[in-house]
Design an enzyme around this catalytic site. Structure first.
Site, PDB file in Angstrom:
ATOM      1  N   GLU A 169      14.537 -32.295   0.738  1.00 50.76           N
ATOM      2  CA  GLU A 169      15.258 -33.025  -0.310  1.00 50.76           C
ATOM      3  C   GLU A 169      16.014 -34.194   0.311  1.00 50.76           C
ATOM      4  OE1 GLU A 169      17.299 -30.797  -3.350  1.00 50.76           O
ATOM      5  OE2 GLU A 169      16.362 -28.927  -2.691  1.00 50.76           O
TER       6      GLU A 169
ATOM      7  N   LEU B  35      14.120 -40.169   5.759  1.00 52.30           N
ATOM      8  CA  LEU B  35      13.461 -38.920   6.139  1.00 52.30           C
ATOM      9  C   LEU B  35      12.137 -38.765   5.405  1.00 52.30           C
ATOM     10  CD1 LEU B  35      13.375 -36.241   7.622  1.00 52.30           C
ATOM     11  CD2 LEU B  35      14.815 -35.249   5.826  1.00 52.30           C
TER      12      LEU B  35
ATOM     13  N   GLY C  76      16.449 -38.297   1.845  1.00 51.83           N
ATOM     14  CA  GLY C  76      16.450 -39.631   1.260  1.00 51.83           C
ATOM     15  C   GLY C  76      15.278 -40.453   1.732  1.00 51.83           C
TER      16      GLY C  76
ATOM     17  N   GLU D  31       0.821  -1.207   0.000  1.00 52.98           N
ATOM     18  CA  GLU D  31       0.000   0.000   0.000  1.00 52.98           C
ATOM     19  C   GLU D  31       0.859   1.263   0.000  1.00 52.98           C
ATOM     20  OE1 GLU D  31      -2.125  -3.005   2.792  1.00 52.98           O
ATOM     21  OE2 GLU D  31      -0.117  -2.618   2.022  1.00 52.98           O
TER      22      GLU D  31
END
Length: 372
Positions: free
Chosen positions: A306, A311, A308, A56
């Site tokens: 990202e 996880l 493996g 704004e």
């Protein structure tokens, strides 16, 4: 009901807001268009950087002649803020202008705002309309809305696998399953999210940089889950020029206390300059939900994972993934490391369907984007 002109001007404001993608978090993306009483655009702006002027303010500043504001209509994608933060309240600023109307796409769910901006404007006899292109506005800021509503970051899980579901060959090699176009797309995602997260196995075996190199954009925070706090300091995450952007999460509280001791740090020639946070031990691993909560407290509203197999599977098993970005390469391995295992699903009737999904081609790969 909003008329067609309202939708046109709001769409322009939404397009402006999107320019802040990757640069304004933990604030939302906001765009603003000011239209004169004669129906001409006289000012526009968007929130460009966190801590800088809001949309704004930038729009009002772009108006060449203040006299043109008389009877004007302000189109803004989110309710103007009503509290003092990094910048003064936008609602107060607008309320002092000779404008006639403010049209908003959506109300701000943040408890520090949530209707207070509307009240300030209406008390100055400024007409306020809410809900023009609200669905589009919510989609634009879906990650911010999720974070505000749940106090945890929006988690996107990226997986690149072969057509038969493997993310690495039997010898552990995974470079490269996906094509160059897909890897470039991932770098763009890195620039748009607040942090990139990997587990200790990925950090140790792949030694990733987790930086934005194949496109332009902001460098994200880099989060590595290192339960025992034993990753070697020669890895890229701890030794490159973005070391200070690395966050280590561990459950080894005793060792963590030693690592942050200022006197011990002074004796080390190359001590870790990133951040170290501790969470509870969850069966030998860092507590994932607590880890995400602590990242939110640090201002991280979106995370690109990202990691493996371990996880990825743990996050899916615990219901901590909002979006899956799955690249499928036109290749077959026939053995190696599967992308996802052990989701505790034994019957087809227990299979987990996606809320919605899309397919698209990415170079030679196919990309599945699915909301869980």
């Amino acid at each position: 009901m909003p008329d067609q002109k309202d939708k046109i001007w709001m769409q322009r404001a939404l397009s402006l807001a999107e320019k802040g993608l990757g640069y304004v978090s933990p604030n939302p993306m906001v765009g603003c268009v000011i239209v004169s009483k004669d129906g001409d655009i006289i000012g526009e702006g968007y929130h460009e950087r966190y801590g800088k002027a809001h949309a704004e303010v930038n729009a009002v500043r772009s108006v060449k002649d203040p006299e043109m504001l008389k009877g004007a209509t302000v189109y803004v994608t989110l309710e103007p803020c009503s509290h003092h933060g990094k910048t003064p309240p936008c609602a107060d600023m607008l309320a002092e202008l000779p404008i006639k109307k403010v049209v908003m796409a959506m109300q701000d769910p943040n408890p520090s705002v949530n209707g207070k901006g509307l009240k300030i404007l209406r008390e100055q006899n400024i007409q306020v309309d809410v809900g023009v292109l609200q669905d589009e506005a919510e989609k634009l800021n879906e990650k911010w809305l999720h974070a505000i509503g749940t106090s945890t970051p929006f988690v996107t899980l990226k997986i690149a696998q072969t057509a038969d579901g493997y993310v690495a060959a039997p010898n552990g090699d995974s470079k490269w399953i996906s094509c160059k176009e897909s890897r470039k797309l991932v770098h763009r995602w890195r620039s748009e999210d607040d942090a990139v997260l990997v587990g200790r196995n990925t950090a140790l075996h792949d030694n990733p940089q987790l930086t934005v190199r194949l496109t332009e954009g902001r460098q994200p925070k880099r989060v590595v889950l290192d339960g025992p706090l034993e990753l070697p300091k020669h890895l890229n995450l701890f030794s490159d020029s973005f070391e200070e952007k690395t966050i280590v999460i561990t459950h080894n509280k005793k060792k963590a206390e030693q690592d942050v001791d200022p006197m011990l740090k002074m004796l080390q020639s190359n001590y870790f300059r990133g951040e170290l946070i501790t969470v509870e031990n969850d069966s030998g691993h860092v507590h994932l939900r607590e880890s995400l909560s602590k990242l939110y407290e640090m201002g991280i509203h979106s995370v690109l994972v990202e990691g493996g197999q371990q996880l990825s599977s743990a996050l899916l098993r615990q219901g901590l993934v909002e979006r899956l970005q799955l690249f499928i390469a036109p290749k077959i391995l026939g053995g190696g490391t599967k992308s996802i295992i052990n989701l505790n699903i034994n019957r087809m009737e227990d299979v987990r369907p996606f809320r919605d999904f899309t397919w698209q081609q990415s170079g030679s790969d196919m990309l599945l984007t699915a909301n869980l």
